[in-house]
Design an enzyme around this catalytic site. Structure first.
Site, PDB file in Angstrom:
ATOM      1  N   ASP A  52       0.832  -1.203   0.000  1.00 43.98           N
ATOM      2  CA  ASP A  52       0.000   0.000   0.000  1.00 43.98           C
ATOM      3  C   ASP A  52       0.871   1.260   0.000  1.00 43.98           C
ATOM      4  O   ASP A  52       0.361   2.375  -0.147  1.00 43.98           O
ATOM      5  CB  ASP A  52      -0.991   0.005   1.164  1.00 43.98           C
ATOM      6  CG  ASP A  52      -0.342  -0.056   2.534  1.00 43.98           C
ATOM      7  OD1 ASP A  52       0.900  -0.211   2.616  1.00 43.98           O
ATOM      8  OD2 ASP A  52      -1.072   0.031   3.544  1.00 43.98           O
ATOM      9  N   SER A  53       2.185   1.061   0.085  1.00 43.69           N
ATOM     10  CA  SER A  53       3.126   2.180  -0.115  1.00 43.69           C
ATOM     11  C   SER A  53       3.027   2.747  -1.519  1.00 43.69           C
ATOM     12  O   SER A  53       3.597   3.812  -1.800  1.00 43.69           O
ATOM     13  CB  SER A  53       4.560   1.719   0.150  1.00 43.69           C
ATOM     14  OG  SER A  53       4.866   0.545  -0.592  1.00 43.69           O
ATOM     15  N   ASP A  91      -0.636  -6.182   0.105  1.00 41.33           N
ATOM     16  CA  ASP A  91      -0.943  -5.478   1.344  1.00 41.33           C
ATOM     17  C   ASP A  91      -2.451  -5.271   1.493  1.00 41.33           C
ATOM     18  O   ASP A  91      -3.115  -4.815   0.553  1.00 41.33           O
ATOM     19  CB  ASP A  91      -0.278  -4.099   1.340  1.00 41.33           C
ATOM     20  CG  ASP A  91       0.839  -3.979   2.348  1.00 41.33           C
ATOM     21  OD1 ASP A  91       0.844  -4.739   3.334  1.00 41.33           O
ATOM     22  OD2 ASP A  91       1.715  -3.115   2.151  1.00 41.33           O
ATOM     23  N   LYS A 120      -0.634  -9.404   3.449  1.00 39.25           N
ATOM     24  CA  LYS A 120       0.059  -8.842   4.618  1.00 39.25           C
ATOM     25  C   LYS A 120      -0.870  -7.846   5.283  1.00 39.25           C
ATOM     26  O   LYS A 120      -1.541  -7.064   4.601  1.00 39.25           O
ATOM     27  CB  LYS A 120       1.359  -8.146   4.215  1.00 39.25           C
ATOM     28  CG  LYS A 120       2.113  -7.549   5.417  1.00 39.25           C
ATOM     29  CD  LYS A 120       3.472  -7.010   5.018  1.00 39.25           C
ATOM     30  CE  LYS A 120       3.398  -5.671   4.318  1.00 39.25           C
ATOM     31  NZ  LYS A 120       2.861  -4.591   5.189  1.00 39.25           N
ATOM     32  N   GLU A 122      -1.278  -5.165   8.930  1.00 44.04           N
ATOM     33  CA  GLU A 122      -0.587  -4.491  10.019  1.00 44.04           C
ATOM     34  C   GLU A 122      -1.319  -4.675  11.341  1.00 44.04           C
ATOM     35  O   GLU A 122      -2.546  -4.757  11.374  1.00 44.04           O
ATOM     36  CB  GLU A 122      -0.477  -2.987   9.716  1.00 44.04           C
ATOM     37  CG  GLU A 122       0.338  -2.661   8.477  1.00 44.04           C
ATOM     38  CD  GLU A 122       0.431  -1.161   8.226  1.00 44.04           C
ATOM     39  OE1 GLU A 122       0.016  -0.372   9.115  1.00 44.04           O
ATOM     40  OE2 GLU A 122       0.906  -0.771   7.149  1.00 44.04           O
ATOM     41  N   GLU A 189       9.259  -3.427  11.376  1.00 45.08           N
ATOM     42  CA  GLU A 189       9.639  -2.143  10.774  1.00 45.08           C
ATOM     43  C   GLU A 189       9.915  -1.094  11.841  1.00 45.08           C
ATOM     44  O   GLU A 189       9.152  -0.931  12.803  1.00 45.08           O
ATOM     45  CB  GLU A 189       8.531  -1.638   9.845  1.00 45.08           C
ATOM     46  CG  GLU A 189       8.850  -0.280   9.218  1.00 45.08           C
ATOM     47  CD  GLU A 189       7.872   0.157   8.148  1.00 45.08           C
ATOM     48  OE1 GLU A 189       8.055   1.261   7.594  1.00 45.08           O
ATOM     49  OE2 GLU A 189       6.924  -0.601   7.847  1.00 45.08           O
TER      50      GLU A 189
END
Length: 302
Positions: A52-53, A91, A120, A122, A189
């Site tokens: 999602d970056s 993501d 993935k 968070e 991270e």
């Protein structure tokens, strides 16, 4: 024989990552957001992340929060069409795994239907139920702890996490909760190197570090950071291996200069008529259509 079958390229799998962790073989992971970046990365790295970056790197957002499922599906499909041998992970963007287990499963399952091998997401203890729901549906999950960009507002910015005892111990506990819930790997991270190393040695699953020191099972960086394509100040944990931004600007400047000088395109970049048509083209002259009669005849099929 010219059509001798080539040996198939061995695809990277989740069991392969787990085996490499046990053997001490370091794992490499980078981002790709489209077909060209996937083709650059795939022969080299073990994991491709459609992150999602993409919001920060390609779409001009200040954070990942505005990134939607529709955006992620668009970029995932572009990468998946290249048929990568690397493990392909997508993501889960903000709000795609927060509302209900049903919504989370639908969104993650859609990623797999579009070609992802895993997803993935968070977060720590608060995401355990969602991880379990996905794993029960045979959807592999990579966790993500530490500096989680979707929590930027809660953290008060993109700041190193785990620097006090309570936060450090919470991260270690969360790492084990995610492992027990079924995560096959964790991204760590923006945390102190010592904390990341302690997490890595205590877990049975691979850990992928970014800004977490050398003690993890592998490392991930955004492809644009590795290639020096991102303009401006770099994060401390980034090492650029090329000045891609400058190289690309210089190449584009040379092309623009050639166009303005009239030296591009040259004969080698132009298509040529067959020699026999040269005279036909040279002798051509425009016909007068001012009375509209020819147009009318053509319209009537005459």
């Amino acid at each position: 024989m010219s059509d001798v079958l080539k040996a198939p390229i061995e695809r990277v799998t989740i069991p392969a990552l787990q085996k490499w962790r046990r053997e001490g073989r370091r794992i490499t992971m980078t981002t790709a957001y489209d077909a060209i970046t996937a083709r650059i990365s795939d022969p080299i790295v073990d994991i491709i992340l459609v992150g999602d970056s993409v919001g920060n790197v390609c779409l001009g957002f200040d954070s990942t929060l505005p990134v939607t499922m529709a955006m992620m599906n668009h970029h995932l499909e572009a990468v998946a069409r290249t048929g990568p041998r690397a493990l392909l992970i997508a993501d889960m963007p903000f709000l795609s795994f927060h509302l209900s287990a049903e919504e989370t499963i639908r969104n993650a399952g859609g990623f797999l239907q579009r070609g992802a091998d895993a997803v993935k997401l968070e977060g720590g203890a608060s995401r355990v139920d969602m991880v379990r729901a996905l794993v029960r549906c045979e959807i592999p999950v990579m966790g993500h702890l530490g500096l989680t960009p979707q929590s930027v507002n809660v953290m008060g910015g993109f700041k190193v996490q785990g620097r006090n005892a309570d936060d450090a111990l919470r991260l270690l506990d969360d790492a084990h909760r995610l492992q027990e819930a079924g995560c096959f790997a964790l991204v760590l991270e923006g945390i102190p190197a010592e904390l990341a190393a302690r997490a890595a040695e205590s877990l049975a699953i691979p850990t992928i570090g970014i800004g977490a020191g050398p003690g993890c099972s592998g490392q991930v960086l955004v492809l644009h950071d590795v290639l020096g394509l991102a303009e401006g100040r770099r994060s401390k944990f980034v090492r650029a291996y090329a000045d891609g931004f400058q190289v690309m600007q210089e190449a584009l400047s040379r092309w623009a200069a050639d166009v303005r000088l009239g030296t591009f395109p040259g004969r080698q970049e132009a298509y040529q008529l067959p020699e026999r048509l040269g005279g036909v083209i040279a002798n051509w002259a425009p016909r007068s259509l001012s009375d509209g009669s020819e147009h009318a005849d053509n319209h009537n099929g005459r």
